[in-house]
Motif scaffolding. Structure first.
Motif, PDB file in Angstrom:
ATOM      1  N   GLU A   1     -12.202  95.803 -24.767  1.00  0.00           N
ATOM      2  CA  GLU A   1     -13.514  94.837 -24.865  1.00  0.00           C
ATOM      3  C   GLU A   1     -14.144  94.622 -26.314  1.00  0.00           C
ATOM      4  O   GLU A   1     -14.538  94.300 -27.029  1.00  0.00           O
ATOM      5  CB  GLU A   1     -14.874  95.009 -23.921  1.00  0.00           C
ATOM      6  CG  GLU A   1     -14.204  93.991 -22.383  1.00  0.00           C
ATOM      7  CD  GLU A   1     -14.170  92.825 -22.323  1.00  0.00           C
ATOM      8  OE1 GLU A   1     -14.487  92.349 -23.892  1.00  0.00           O
ATOM      9  OE2 GLU A   1     -13.073  92.306 -21.830  1.00  0.00           O
TER      10      GLU A   1
ATOM     11  N   VAL B   1     -18.452  88.218 -23.542  1.00  0.00           N
ATOM     12  CA  VAL B   1     -17.420  88.080 -22.198  1.00  0.00           C
ATOM     13  C   VAL B   1     -17.255  86.103 -22.316  1.00  0.00           C
ATOM     14  O   VAL B   1     -17.641  85.935 -21.579  1.00  0.00           O
ATOM     15  CB  VAL B   1     -16.767  88.747 -22.170  1.00  0.00           C
ATOM     16  CG1 VAL B   1     -15.782  88.376 -21.144  1.00  0.00           C
ATOM     17  CG2 VAL B   1     -17.048  90.121 -22.444  1.00  0.00           C
TER      18      VAL B   1
ATOM     19  N   VAL C   1     -20.985  95.648 -24.262  1.00  0.00           N
ATOM     20  CA  VAL C   1     -20.912  94.114 -23.916  1.00  0.00           C
ATOM     21  C   VAL C   1     -21.018  93.436 -22.756  1.00  0.00           C
ATOM     22  O   VAL C   1     -21.762  93.997 -21.264  1.00  0.00           O
ATOM     23  CB  VAL C   1     -19.500  94.490 -23.211  1.00  0.00           C
ATOM     24  CG1 VAL C   1     -18.784  93.979 -22.263  1.00  0.00           C
ATOM     25  CG2 VAL C   1     -18.432  95.360 -24.603  1.00  0.00           C
TER      26      VAL C   1
ATOM     27  N   ILE D   1      -7.531  87.275 -20.428  1.00  0.00           N
ATOM     28  CA  ILE D   1      -7.425  88.739 -21.006  1.00  0.00           C
ATOM     29  C   ILE D   1      -6.852  89.160 -19.828  1.00  0.00           C
ATOM     30  O   ILE D   1      -6.801  88.732 -19.690  1.00  0.00           O
ATOM     31  CB  ILE D   1      -8.644  89.230 -20.940  1.00  0.00           C
ATOM     32  CG1 ILE D   1     -10.222  88.833 -21.198  1.00  0.00           C
ATOM     33  CG2 ILE D   1      -8.662  91.135 -20.313  1.00  0.00           C
ATOM     34  CD1 ILE D   1     -11.610  89.054 -20.567  1.00  0.00           C
TER      35      ILE D   1
ATOM     36  N   ARG E   1     -11.562  93.633 -28.520  1.00  0.00           N
ATOM     37  CA  ARG E   1     -12.050  92.421 -29.095  1.00  0.00           C
ATOM     38  C   ARG E   1     -13.394  91.736 -29.475  1.00  0.00           C
ATOM     39  O   ARG E   1     -13.082  90.863 -30.983  1.00  0.00           O
ATOM     40  CB  ARG E   1     -12.121  91.305 -27.669  1.00  0.00           C
ATOM     41  CG  ARG E   1     -11.115  91.766 -27.285  1.00  0.00           C
ATOM     42  CD  ARG E   1     -11.224  90.872 -26.069  1.00  0.00           C
ATOM     43  NE  ARG E   1     -11.382  89.651 -25.728  1.00  0.00           N
ATOM     44  CZ  ARG E   1     -12.014  88.792 -25.437  1.00  0.00           C
ATOM     45  NH1 ARG E   1     -13.363  89.147 -23.958  1.00  0.00           N
ATOM     46  NH2 ARG E   1     -12.534  87.653 -25.243  1.00  0.00           N
ATOM     47  N   ARG E   2     -14.218  92.822 -30.254  1.00  0.00           N
ATOM     48  CA  ARG E   2     -15.612  92.871 -30.797  1.00  0.00           C
ATOM     49  C   ARG E   2     -14.795  92.569 -32.161  1.00  0.00           C
ATOM     50  O   ARG E   2     -15.621  92.377 -33.281  1.00  0.00           O
ATOM     51  CB  ARG E   2     -16.000  93.900 -30.644  1.00  0.00           C
ATOM     52  CG  ARG E   2     -17.442  93.735 -31.390  1.00  0.00           C
ATOM     53  CD  ARG E   2     -18.780  94.874 -30.500  1.00  0.00           C
ATOM     54  NE  ARG E   2     -19.847  94.720 -31.559  1.00  0.00           N
ATOM     55  CZ  ARG E   2     -20.640  96.138 -30.919  1.00  0.00           C
ATOM     56  NH1 ARG E   2     -20.681  96.740 -30.055  1.00  0.00           N
ATOM     57  NH2 ARG E   2     -21.436  96.009 -31.676  1.00  0.00           N
TER      58      ARG E   2
ATOM     59  N   LEU F   1     -20.514  98.090 -18.892  1.00  0.00           N
ATOM     60  CA  LEU F   1     -19.802  97.652 -20.265  1.00  0.00           C
ATOM     61  C   LEU F   1     -21.997  96.674 -21.472  1.00  0.00           C
ATOM     62  O   LEU F   1     -21.679  97.493 -22.500  1.00  0.00           O
ATOM     63  CB  LEU F   1     -19.601  96.502 -19.640  1.00  0.00           C
ATOM     64  CG  LEU F   1     -18.089  97.201 -18.736  1.00  0.00           C
ATOM     65  CD1 LEU F   1     -18.097  95.922 -18.095  1.00  0.00           C
ATOM     66  CD2 LEU F   1     -16.914  96.968 -20.090  1.00  0.00           C
TER      67      LEU F   1
END
Length: 243
Positions: free
Chosen positions: A238, A4, A199, A9, A241-242, A194
Motif C-alpha cells: 500500500e 484505497v 492507509v 490488488i 502504491r502511494r 493501516l
C-alpha cells in the motif's frame, strides 16, 4: 491519507505454516477429558481410605493416618506447595470450607485424602482455572474484560473442558492463544494499523480481500487472524502504491 480504491490488488502468495496454530485448530475437548481421572474413580478410592481411617483412628488415634494417605490441612497444603500448586493457605482453607476441595472429619480434625491432592496437582499441571487463564491472557490482550472472555468460552471460541462440575482451560490452549496474540492481528487491529500508517480502507473492502484469498490468514474461533509478517507485506504494498 491514502484512499484505497477499486484498483485490482495482487494477491499475496504465501502458504501459512504455523505449527502452533495448526495444532490449536486440531484440538478437541474429548481428548482432554480422557486424560483426566474420572471423578467416580477418585471418589471410590477416597471412600476406601476413609473407611480405613475410621478404623485406624479408633485403634491408634490420628498419628498413623498419614500412613494410609490422609493429611491434615497443614500437611495437605505443604504437599500441594511442594508439587508446584500455587495457592495461599487462606484460599486453600476457603475452598475446603466451601467443599470445592473434598475433606473428611476424623476425630476432631479435618483431613484430605492423597488421591484428592494428586488429582488437584494433575489438574494444575495441565489446566488453568477460568480466572487464571483470563489473568494471563489479559496481559497480551489488555482490552478484553472478564465477561467478554467468558463469552468466548461459552461460544466455543476458546476451548475449555468441564471436570467435576468446574470448567478449565488446558494450558496448551492458553499458550496457543498467547502465541496468536503476539504474532497475529485481528481484522480490526489490521485496519487500525493501516490507518496509523496513512492507509485508509473500510472494513468491507478489507474483508473482501480476505474472502477472495488475497491476504493469507487463519480463521480461529470464528475470527480471522492475519500473521504480522503478512500484514507488513500488505502495508508495504500500500505504501508502494502511494509513491
Amino acid at each position: 491519507m491514502i484512499n484505497v480504491g477499486r484498483k485490482k490488488i495482487t494477491a499475496i502468495e504465501k502458504e501459512l505454516e504455523d505449527a502452533v496454530v495448526e495444532q490449536y485448530l486440531s484440538l478437541k475437548p474429548e481428548a482432554y477429558i480422557k486424560q483426566v481421572p474420572k471423578q467416580r474413580k477418585v471418589a471410590s478410592a477416597v471412600s476406601k481410605v476413609i473407611r480405613m481411617a475410621e478404623s485406624l483412628y479408633r485403634k491408634e488415634g490420628s498419628k498413623s493416618l498419614d500412613t494410609i494417605g490422609l493429611y491434615d490441612l497443614q500437611q495437605a497444603y505443604d504437599y500441594l506447595r511442594e508439587r508446584g500448586y500455587s495457592i495461599s493457605f487462606r484460599a486453600f482453607g476457603g475452598r475446603i470450607e466451601r467443599g470445592s476441595i473434598p475433606s473428611v472429619k476424623v476425630g476432631r480434625k479435618r483431613y484430605i485424602a492423597q488421591q484428592i491432592l494428586d488429582h488437584l496437582v494433575s489438574l494444575n499441571e495441565k489446566y488453568y482455572t477460568i480466572r487464571e487463564a483470563y489473568d494471563m491472557y489479559r496481559k497480551y490482550e489488555p482490552k478484553i474484560n472478564y465477561r467478554a472472555f467468558i463469552g468466548r468460552i461459552e461460544k466455543g471460541a476458546i476451548l475449555s473442558v468441564k471436570i467435576g462440575g468446574k470448567r478449565f482451560i488446558p494450558r496448551e490452549v492458553l499458550d496457543s492463544l498467547v502465541h496468536i496474540e503476539k504474532n497475529y492481528y485481528t481484522v480490526t487491529e489490521a485496519i487500525n494499523e493501516l490507518s496509523k500508517n496513512g492507509v485508509k480502507i473500510n472494513r468491507n473492502a478489507f474483508e473482501r480481500r480476505l474472502d477472495r484469498g488475497r491476504i493469507p490468514h487463519y480463521k480461529i474461533g470464528g475470527r480471522r487472524f492475519i500473521p504480522k509478517e503478512v500484514f507488513q507485506e500488505v502495508l508495504n504494498r500500500e505504501m508502494e502504491r502511494r509513491r
